[in-house]
Design a protein around this motif. Structure first.
Motif, short mmCIF file in Angstrom:
data_model
loop_
_atom_site.label_atom_id
_atom_site.label_comp_id
_atom_site.label_asym_id
_atom_site.label_seq_id
_atom_site.Cartn_x
_atom_site.Cartn_y
_atom_site.Cartn_z
N LEU A 1 41.94 50.66 43.78
CA LEU A 1 41.38 50.55 42.37
C LEU A 1 42.60 50.48 41.34
N ALA A 2 43.58 51.19 41.68
CA ALA A 2 44.97 51.09 40.71
C ALA A 2 45.35 49.81 40.52
N GLY A 3 45.56 48.83 41.72
CA GLY A 3 46.10 47.59 42.00
C GLY A 3 45.10 46.68 41.02
N ALA A 4 43.85 46.96 41.35
CA ALA A 4 42.81 45.69 40.98
C ALA A 4 42.47 46.06 39.47
N VAL A 5 41.90 47.27 39.37
CA VAL A 5 41.29 47.55 37.77
C VAL A 5 42.76 47.78 37.16
N GLY A 6 43.40 48.64 37.45
CA GLY A 6 44.78 49.37 36.48
C GLY A 6 45.61 47.81 36.33
N GLY A 7 45.91 47.19 37.10
CA GLY A 7 46.87 46.10 37.02
C GLY A 7 46.19 45.13 36.00
N TYR A 8 44.63 44.82 36.14
CA TYR A 8 44.04 44.01 35.22
C TYR A 8 44.10 44.58 33.79
N ALA A 9 43.89 45.74 33.68
CA ALA A 9 43.90 46.39 32.40
C ALA A 9 45.16 46.01 31.79
N VAL A 10 46.52 46.41 32.40
CA VAL A 10 47.68 46.12 31.87
C VAL A 10 47.85 44.98 31.48
#
Length: 99
Positions: A20-29
């Motif tokens: 989730l950090a990679g997919a969602v967090g990376g996309y948000a950044v």
């Protein structure tokens, strides 16, 4: 050649947190970074650049989430970067009355 078991994440919750950090967090950044660019550059050029640069930034952020030893530090970094990149966009839209 299979992966060495001592390097794999044992907890399914930590594995989910990394995904989730990679997919969602990376996309948000990545998305907030391009929104910040629209505050300083013309929107048409930012959109054209985001087609290629967006995927490259997101791929590096996704990779970093899996390489990092502490997933909670990754989450904290992604949240701080997202807020930092959203500030110019939000301040610009508020001062221009939503335009």
């Amino acid at each position: 050649m299979p992966a060495n078991k001592k390097y794999l994440t044992k907890s399914p919750w930590l594995r989910l947190a990394k995904i989730l950090a990679g997919a969602v967090g990376g996309y948000a950044v990545m998305l907030s970074f391009h929104l910040a660019l629209t505050s300083f550059l013309p929107k048409k050029e930012v959109i054209a650049t985001a087609f290629i640069l967006g995927y490259i930034i997101w791929a590096f952020l996704l990779l970093w989430a899996f390489i990092a030893k502490n997933v909670w530090r990754v989450w904290l970094t992604y949240i701080l970067l997202t807020v930092l990149f959203l500030l110019p966009y939000l301040l610009n839209t508020n001062f221009n009355h939503g335009s």
